[in-house]
Design a protein around this motif. Sequence first.
Motif, short mmCIF file in Angstrom:
data_model
loop_
_atom_site.label_atom_id
_atom_site.label_comp_id
_atom_site.label_asym_id
_atom_site.label_seq_id
_atom_site.Cartn_x
_atom_site.Cartn_y
_atom_site.Cartn_z
N ARG A 124 8.75 6.72 -3.49
CA ARG A 124 8.52 6.77 -4.93
C ARG A 124 9.70 6.20 -5.69
O ARG A 124 9.54 5.65 -6.77
N ASP A 125 10.87 6.34 -5.13
CA ASP A 125 12.07 5.81 -5.75
C ASP A 125 12.11 4.31 -5.52
O ASP A 125 12.22 3.82 -4.39
N SER A 126 12.02 3.53 -6.59
CA SER A 126 11.96 2.07 -6.49
C SER A 126 13.27 1.47 -6.01
O SER A 126 13.30 0.31 -5.58
N THR A 127 14.37 2.22 -6.09
CA THR A 127 15.65 1.68 -5.66
C THR A 127 15.77 1.66 -4.14
O THR A 127 16.66 1.00 -3.60
N LYS A 128 14.92 2.40 -3.45
CA LYS A 128 14.96 2.43 -1.99
C LYS A 128 14.02 1.37 -1.44
O LYS A 128 12.85 1.30 -1.80
N THR A 129 14.57 0.56 -0.56
CA THR A 129 13.81 -0.57 -0.03
C THR A 129 13.07 -0.25 1.26
O THR A 129 12.06 -0.87 1.58
N GLU A 130 13.59 0.71 2.03
CA GLU A 130 12.98 1.04 3.30
C GLU A 130 11.91 2.12 3.12
O GLU A 130 12.10 3.06 2.35
N PRO A 131 10.78 2.00 3.79
CA PRO A 131 9.74 3.03 3.70
C PRO A 131 10.18 4.33 4.38
O PRO A 131 11.08 4.35 5.21
N ARG A 132 9.52 5.40 4.01
CA ARG A 132 9.83 6.72 4.56
C ARG A 132 8.85 7.04 5.68
O ARG A 132 7.65 6.82 5.58
N LYS A 133 9.41 7.59 6.79
CA LYS A 133 8.57 7.97 7.93
C LYS A 133 8.08 9.39 7.75
O LYS A 133 8.85 10.30 7.44
N VAL A 134 6.79 9.57 7.97
CA VAL A 134 6.15 10.87 7.83
C VAL A 134 5.41 11.18 9.12
O VAL A 134 4.64 10.35 9.62
N LYS A 144 0.83 -1.20 0.00
CA LYS A 144 0.00 0.00 0.00
C LYS A 144 0.88 1.26 0.00
O LYS A 144 2.04 1.23 0.36
N LYS A 145 0.25 2.36 -0.43
CA LYS A 145 0.96 3.63 -0.40
C LYS A 145 1.31 3.99 1.04
O LYS A 145 2.43 4.40 1.34
N ILE A 146 0.33 3.87 1.95
CA ILE A 146 0.58 4.05 3.39
C ILE A 146 0.65 2.66 4.00
O ILE A 146 -0.38 1.97 4.11
N GLN A 147 1.83 2.26 4.38
CA GLN A 147 2.01 0.89 4.89
C GLN A 147 1.49 0.73 6.31
O GLN A 147 0.92 -0.30 6.65
N ALA A 148 1.69 1.76 7.15
CA ALA A 148 1.27 1.63 8.55
C ALA A 148 1.17 3.02 9.16
O ALA A 148 1.78 3.99 8.70
N ILE A 149 0.37 3.10 10.24
CA ILE A 149 0.24 4.32 11.04
C ILE A 149 0.53 3.96 12.49
O ILE A 149 -0.03 3.00 13.02
N ARG A 150 1.42 4.73 13.09
CA ARG A 150 1.80 4.47 14.47
C ARG A 150 1.23 5.57 15.36
O ARG A 150 1.39 6.76 15.08
N ALA A 188 3.42 7.91 10.20
CA ALA A 188 3.04 6.99 9.13
C ALA A 188 4.27 6.50 8.40
O ALA A 188 5.28 7.22 8.28
N LYS A 189 4.22 5.27 7.91
CA LYS A 189 5.24 4.71 7.03
C LYS A 189 4.70 4.72 5.61
O LYS A 189 3.66 4.11 5.34
N VAL A 190 5.40 5.42 4.72
CA VAL A 190 4.94 5.63 3.35
C VAL A 190 5.93 5.00 2.39
O VAL A 190 7.15 5.11 2.57
N THR A 191 5.41 4.35 1.36
CA THR A 191 6.26 3.73 0.35
C THR A 191 6.99 4.81 -0.45
O THR A 191 6.38 5.79 -0.89
#
Length: 902
Positions: free
Chosen positions: A641-651, A567-573, A636-639
């Motif tokens: 956009r850069d496909s080369t990055k494996t770790e999600p971005r924290k927002v 998902k675009k938003i993988q999780a919400i903490r 939130a953990k967001v996927t």
Amino acid sequence: MIVKCAYFGEKYVVLTPPGAGLICTKVALKPLRTNLFHIVLSATFLTLCLTKSYAQNPTSPLAPDSTKVTLKPKDTSQVFLEGIAKRKAVGYERMNQKKKLLTLYDKAELYYLDMELKAGIIVMDYEKNEVYAGRIKDSTGKLTQRPYFKQGGNIIEPDSIKFNTKTKKAIIWNSQTKQSDVMVLAYRTKRENDSLYFMDRARFTTSDNPDDPEYWFQATRAKMVPKGKVVVGPTNMYIYGVPTPIGVPFAFFPVTNKAQSGIIIPTPGDTQRRGYFLQNGGYYFALSDHYDLTTLVDYYTNGSYALRAETNYAWRYRFRGNLNLRYENQVNSERGFPDYSRTKVYNIQWTHSQDGKSNPNSRFSASVNLGSSTFFQTSLNQINAGARLNNTLTSSVSYNRTFASTPQVNIALTATHSQNTQTQSITMTLPTFTGSVDRIFPFASEEEPKKGLIKNINFQYNVIGENRINTTDSLFFKPEMFRDALTGVKHSIPLSTNFKIAKYFSIPLSVNYTEVWTFKTFEKTFDTATNRVVTNEVNGFDSYRTYSFSTGVGTTIYGTFNFGKDKKIQAIRHIIKPTISYSYQPSFSRYYDTYATDASGNMRTEYSRFDGTLYGAPGKSNSNFIGLNINNTFEAKVTERDSTKTEPRKVMLLNSFNIQTSYDISADSLRLAPIRISGGTALFKDKMNINFATTLDPYAIDASGNRIDKMNSAVGGSLVRMTSSNLTMNYSFSSRDQTNKETDSNDQSQRNGGRDDDLFGKATDLSDMRQSQFDDEPEDDKDKVAEFFKTEIPFDLTMAYSLTYSNARRESKISSNSLMASGNVDLGKRWKVGISSGYDFVQKGVTFTQFRFERDLLSWRMDFTWVPLGAYNSWGFFIGIKSGMFSDVKWEKRRPPDSVVR
């Protein structure tokens, strides 16, 4: 001829010019090469050889004939160099021994004594001690490799130069040398020595392109002392090669890296209310390398005048600061007219900062801005909307000292000042003393971890003493100001500990003991003669003591909502930090007395003799509160956009979302306090900040708008009643990188009390119009040209929105609702345009508006500022040279705003 030494057995070349004595020069025959350094050294060795050979063998062929008259040898010192000469050349090196010439060609370099010379060609005549340097032609026939001559700290870049290494004199053609920030060019220059130059057809400019300057001052004759002064004859100003009527018959100006004292030429002009003026005239005193003094005077034909003194001081690695003193006698209109008025205002500003490395255990700092409340509204010498709209002036002077003992002891001595320019009320502390002793753990050693109920028990000692003064602008620094000063000392000893139960719950415990000293109390009595209550001051030492207890329990709850890694938003903490607190303070009614309120004495009222003292009276009734505070954070953990990055971005979704209230157990009514909800977040990579807050009251109000002891739901209303709410949003965006942007702490606009942005426009310092109204560009961006088809137009935008809702008495209205914005854009490489404006939705009108235009004319700057609306309606135009050396070459015209406070 070639001869053989009888003593060393080596071969030599013997040169015997006509009429001269014997001159011997050692030359290596294998390989047969002439070398300047071999020549110099060998002459000495050969002379020694010949002397020893003759002493041992008088019949040697080299011995002089005793029957002939011996001629006095010619002084040969001119052949020898006075020091080591280092040289190199890319093209070739050529030695002409017969003419005593050394030639270096193409990127030639010569280092001799204190002289450094670089050029296309260098010719050294070591017999005459002369050096010639010039340019050479490249493959296209263009002259290149201009000579570069440096001796000591003086640098000259001419077309050609002829220099005598012994007399230090030189003839220079088309020279270029930089003195201070002025480039000096001359058709022909005669150098007498390293401290005196005579110039023919000299040019002076501050242009970055001296070969094709946009302007220059041309003098027929000039005398220059490098890093000292320049005296010129008839001088005329040229702009792009066109002579102008601007000129002087003679002039003198310093060209030194050190500050020089001198006269500051005033700026003429006129205003509608005060007539003609001369502004910013005075004298600059270069008192020392560490400090200076500038005195300025303004005078208007209607009698107004202003006096200013400013000093800057700095000791490297120790401290630096600035002191401004301003006094203005303002006369409006003319005597006899109904709008005539005369006022005297002043302002004192002082900043001082200490280098942190000078003394790590003590620090002294100052930030002072005090004076007349109307100074920035009526000042004759500045246009600063930010300072004029500011309602508060603040000052602080402090000294802090840390004693590296065990436990550590800290003391501080501070003087503060707060002034409301609307009410003209002033609050000062002269001074405030604070001291503290660091925490002491009596049941744990210094190295032992402080865990558990007993080992975590600690206490400390704090003391604060104040001499507080409340006065007004009209009584400032008058005897009445000090008469009502309040003095007191407060001691406190907090005893606390912290421990956990059930692993997840943290419980703090604290007992606080406080003792207050005062040196003046108040006694109330009923005066039967005047039939009123009289309050008498009782001077002398008095004190009271209080104590309190507080505890609580808190924990942290983590919750995660997973939506899937695809998902675009993988999780919400969600992080929740609830805290329940309890505080108790008993009644201290023993510090209360009664006084009669009528002549019979039957009606009596309680009071405390400590009412009206610095720290007030202790509580008369029990204080028994239970508090509730819930702090929430959403991430939130967001996927990526850069496909080369494996770790999600924290927002960060919500930086904070707080709910707090309290309940008074001891109160007879209205026990539940209003509920306060606040929060904030940052969007668009922290470029937009949003903060909100609201207050909810569970109690109802009566017809007069006062709270009553009835729930709002019980009288037919909602569960809670919104009494107030506010929302603020700030947005800042720039096409340039702002990460390394630093705020100038010494900016005059901020020191005056203005903002660090330009939402209220940019301040204009009339004493120095050379300063740009726009932020300086990074060095890497200065040469970039704005290209419209690539939309690479540098710009910045700042916006601020504020909304406030009021409903405390069921008025249900929006008390304030405004939007402010400011923006700056580079229309071209050197064209800048800016605007600051806003709109008030409640008053339905445009707020302060300012237009800014600026043209960078290389060595010159031109700007136009216009405030078209409101009480600050004004405009100003300026064009002048940027350099401080020619800062008086300018033209400015302005209409200042109306400075009358109505």
